[in-house]
Structure formats: C-alpha cells, structure tokens
Design an enzyme around this catalytic site. Structure first.
Site, PDB file in Angstrom:
ATOM      1  N   LYS A  22      17.904  19.634 -11.965  1.00 25.71           N
ATOM      2  CA  LYS A  22      16.982  18.595 -11.821  1.00 25.71           C
ATOM      3  C   LYS A  22      17.210  17.548 -12.924  1.00 25.71           C
ATOM      4  O   LYS A  22      17.386  17.639 -14.003  1.00 25.71           O
ATOM      5  CB  LYS A  22      15.493  19.337 -12.078  1.00 25.71           C
ATOM      6  CG  LYS A  22      14.433  18.409 -11.706  1.00 25.71           C
ATOM      7  CD  LYS A  22      12.899  18.915 -11.738  1.00 25.71           C
ATOM      8  CE  LYS A  22      11.949  18.146 -10.949  1.00 25.71           C
ATOM      9  NZ  LYS A  22      11.539  16.990 -11.750  1.00 25.71           N
ATOM     10  N   HIS A  68       0.959  -1.156   0.027  1.00 19.83           N
ATOM     11  CA  HIS A  68       0.005   0.037  -0.011  1.00 19.83           C
ATOM     12  C   HIS A  68       0.689   1.360  -0.007  1.00 19.83           C
ATOM     13  O   HIS A  68       0.319   2.315   0.366  1.00 19.83           O
ATOM     14  CB  HIS A  68      -0.942   0.019   1.108  1.00 19.83           C
ATOM     15  CG  HIS A  68      -1.721  -1.109   1.293  1.00 19.83           C
ATOM     16  ND1 HIS A  68      -2.899  -1.309   0.709  1.00 19.83           N
ATOM     17  CD2 HIS A  68      -1.604  -2.521   1.769  1.00 19.83           C
ATOM     18  CE1 HIS A  68      -3.665  -2.526   1.123  1.00 19.83           C
ATOM     19  NE2 HIS A  68      -2.984  -3.166   1.666  1.00 19.83           N
TER      20      HIS A  68
END
Length: 461
Positions: free
Chosen positions: A319, A183
């Site tokens: 990035k 999960h």
C-alpha cells in the site's frame, strides 16, 4: 553559592542566573515565571529582533546619542544573532507577558553582555541597547519585520516555485482531456491544463493578496516608544531607524504615520494572516484534488499516480498513500487555526497597547513557514512528479453520459436527458445511443461530441 550559578541584580533585587548564560536577571525571572509550553519565540522572530536592535544602535550613533565604541559593539553583537549564533540564549516561553517585554529584555541583556565583552565597557541593557525604545514599539516592529522577511525570503520564492512547477506540468500534460467533476459527479470534459491552471490562478491571487497586505505591515511602529507619543526618542529617530533597517534587511520599510495605530492594534497583521489563510485554502483545495485524482489504484479515480515515497501501511503490504498532499492539507488546517488565534489576539488592544503580541508572532511566523515548506513539497514531490494514467482517463471519458450536454442546442434538454439516462443504464458510449435515438449521423455526432472540442466551450454547431 552553587558554582553553576552567578548573582545578577535588577530593580527588584538579586537573581541566580546560570554562570555561562549571556542573559541576565530579567530574562531569568521570565524563565522562572512562565514554565508553560516549552516553546521559545521562533528563530525568525529572534533574528528580526536583532535586526531591530542593530538598526536602533546605528540610528542612535548617527544621531550622536550613543558612543561609537559601544554602538559598534552592539551592532556587531546583533549581527552574530542575525547570523544564527546564540539562539539558545533566548529560552523565554511564548506565553509570557502580553507586550513581549520579557523577550525584549532578553535581547537587550544578551546583546549587552556580548557588547560588553567586545568593547571592554559596561554596556547597559536598558540605557544603551534599549536607548530610545520601549518593548511596546520594539515587539510590534519585530513582528512586522519578521513577517516581511519571512514572506520575501521564504514564502514568495516557495509559492513562485509551486506556480512555475504547475506551468511546467501544464506544458507536459495539459493537452490531455479528462472528465470534469462537479459535486464529485461526472461533468463536462476539461483538459488537465485547464484544471492545473485553475490551481495556478488560486495561488497567484493568494500571493497577490499577501503582497498587497504587506503595504501596511512595512509601516513600522518603531519610534512610538511607550504609548505612541515617542517619549525618550529623538524626533528624528523613527525615520532614521526605518532607513537603517531597510538597508540591513534589503526590504523597504517606512516609519508609520500613526504610532498609536501600531501600538494599540495589530490590524495590519490580522489582514496579512487573512491572506495567508487564503493561500492555505488554495493549498487545501489542490491537495484534496491530488488525493482524489490519485485515489485507487483500482477502486478509485486513478487519474494520476503520485510518486511513491514510503510504505503506506504497517499491516497492508504494497500500500502506498498520497503522503505529501495529506501533509500539505494538515498544514492548511494549522494555518487556518493560526488565523483564528491571530484574529482573537488582534482584538486584545486595550487603550494604547495590544497585550497578545508574542502569540501573534508565533502563529504568524509559523503560518508563513508552513505554507512555504508545504509549497515546495507539493511542487517537488507531488505536482512535478505525478504520472498521468491516460488509459483510465479515456475509459471514463468515452462512457461519460454528460457529454450529451453538447447536444442540447440541437435536440433539446429533455431529449438529451433521455439519451444520457439510457447510455448510463446500458453502460454504453453516449455516441452510440445518440446515433440510435436522434436523426444525427455518426459524422455529425463525432464532431458534436468530440471531448477535446468540448473543452473549448461555446455552442455546438
């Protein structure tokens, strides 16, 4: 008459064709009739179609229906197409007549023109190149042959490469223990090797499914001609053809045991596409795991660091993004969509013929090639080259409150839950809280809560 065009004739009359085109009237009519997508049939399909025409010519020569010089001219002309020549002479749009008759005649005309040049004889597209054949068995056969070729020579080597790369990475980093997740939440620990081998088994089982589905794909439609009865084909043609195309492609093909099945349905291809979808699902899962594991580098999981391949932003300096898993995930989405198209098209068998064959061919070949290419990239530029951030793995592992699960058989579920909640609330290591809250000493706890031992499963003792 414009000097850029010549006049060709067919059963419907005169047609203006570019003067240097190898194709003839029926191809030009299809070019004019279907200006829809600008997408021609895939090169893999055209090469497979040339294999089919070549095997047909060989078969008709062996059965003494085709003159030797004409047959050899056709065979040699087909080989040029198989070798990648003249592919610009196959411009007909994918979205054409549903039987693919236009593409069949395109091949017949190009091959006839080349064979006429080689033999100095008038080689007919219909009477010679298409002898003993119909578009209705040629195009299903070509779909089957192109699929088998693409699987054997593109897809299987690529999947094997990816599987082998996972094995190599397991050898290198498989011993490292990390926090498992269910999960997307912390769970009991696993090793990187266990995680990687889960991926490997997904891919192996997907490949096994594809291999199994090819058993039906390799039973060919050729010999059924117009409606499955084999009208105008020598009774020995189908078996002779299957033998000849097996030799030329180095893949074992047989003649179908029911031509009506092959012409009226595409069930074997639908089944193959379903197995390709399973492979795509595996690739999507692996790609998303890689993206999550790489997330960060500071605010994410930061478990691994994928190879830096290109700047990740036009505005944010420094990035770097997980571009290969992202591309592979998009491939998976496309293949899943292609399967839907093939499924819908597979339902379009009306009486003795399926009438969505070209779009089936397009989507099937695209799916095979996309999975093959994405698998190679995942192997070479993601899984094979990622670095493990062991410091982050160990930091998360030490504070994982779910480790207390190992104490369930000793102290009970409810007591273990209290310890887990306290450890999480106080941001302390589970072993420290367990030492305070139970009668177990440090040595016992170190043994019971050893993350590496916990990856082996079983009952704590």
């Amino acid at each position: 008459m414009n000097s850029h065009f010549r006049i060709e004739k067919d059963s419907m009359g005169d047609v203006h064709v570019p003067v240097d085109a190898l194709y003839q009237a029926q191809t030009q009519r299809a070019i004019d009739n279907f200006p829809i997508s600008g997408m021609p049939m895939p090169a893999q399909f055209i090469k497979a179609l040339a294999f089919v025409k070549q095997a047909a010519a060989r078969s008709n020569l062996e059965l003494e229906h085709l003159e030797g010089d004409i047959a050899h001219a056709i065979i040699d002309s087909c080989q040029e197409i198989i070798d990648g020549k003249h592919l610009n002479q196959f411009p007909i749009d994918v979205f054409q007549t549903g039987s693919g008759t236009s593409s069949n005649m395109n091949a017949n005309e190009v091959i006839a023109t080349l064979a006429s040049q080689k033999s100095s004889k008038n080689v007919s597209p219909n009477d010679h190149v298409n002898m003993g054949q119909s578009s209705n068995d040629v195009i299903p056969t070509t779909i089957q042959v192109s699929a088998a070729l693409a699987c054997h020579f593109q897809l299987f080597p690529a999947l094997t490469r990816l599987i082998d790369t996972i094995d190599q990475k397991t050898d290198a980093v498989g011993h490292i223990v990390k926090t498992g997740r269910t999960h997307l939440m912390d769970a009991m620990p696993v090793t990187l090797g266990q995680e990687l081998q889960g991926w490997k088994t997904q891919l192996e089982k997907a490949q096994q499914g594809i291999v199994h589905s090819l058993d039906n794909v390799t039973g060919l439609a050729q010999g059924g001609t117009a409606v499955g009865t084999g009208i105008n084909a020598d009774p020995k043609f189908a078996a002779t053809f299957a033998n000849n195309i097996s030799v030329s492609t180095e893949i074992s093909f047989t003649s179908s045991d029911n031509f009506f099945y092959n012409l009226s349905s595409q069930d074997a291809i639908v089944a193959l596409s379903g197995q390709l979808k399973t492979a795509a699902v595996a690739i999507m899962k692996i790609s998303n795991d890689l993206r999550w594991m790489n997330s960060g580098p500071l605010a994410g999981l930061g478990e691994i660091e994928l190879e830096s391949l290109q700047p990740g932003s036009s505005i944010m300096p420094g990035k770097v993004n997980p571009v290969i898993p992202e591309a592979a995930a998009m491939v998976a989405a496309q293949v899943i969509g292609n399967d839907t198209t093939i499924t819908v098209a597979g339902q379009s068998g009306n009486f003795q013929l399926n009438v969505m064959l070209p779009v089936i061919a397009l989507n099937l070949i695209q799916s095979i090639e996309l999975i093959a290419n994405a698998s190679k990239l995942l192997a070479d530029k993601a899984i094979g080259s990622f670095a493990v951030r062991e410091d982050n793995l160990q930091l998360a592992l030490a504070k994982n409150p779910i480790l207390v699960t190992a104490l369930n058989p000793v102290i009970g579920y409810l007591k273990a839950a209290e310890i887990a909640k306290k450890a999480y609330k106080e941001k302390r290591a589970i072993i420290d809280v367990a030492e305070e809250e139970t009668e177990l000493n440090r040595e016992e706890l170190e043994k019971l809560l050893n993350p590496e031992h916990l990856t082996a499963g079983g009952i704590a003792n």
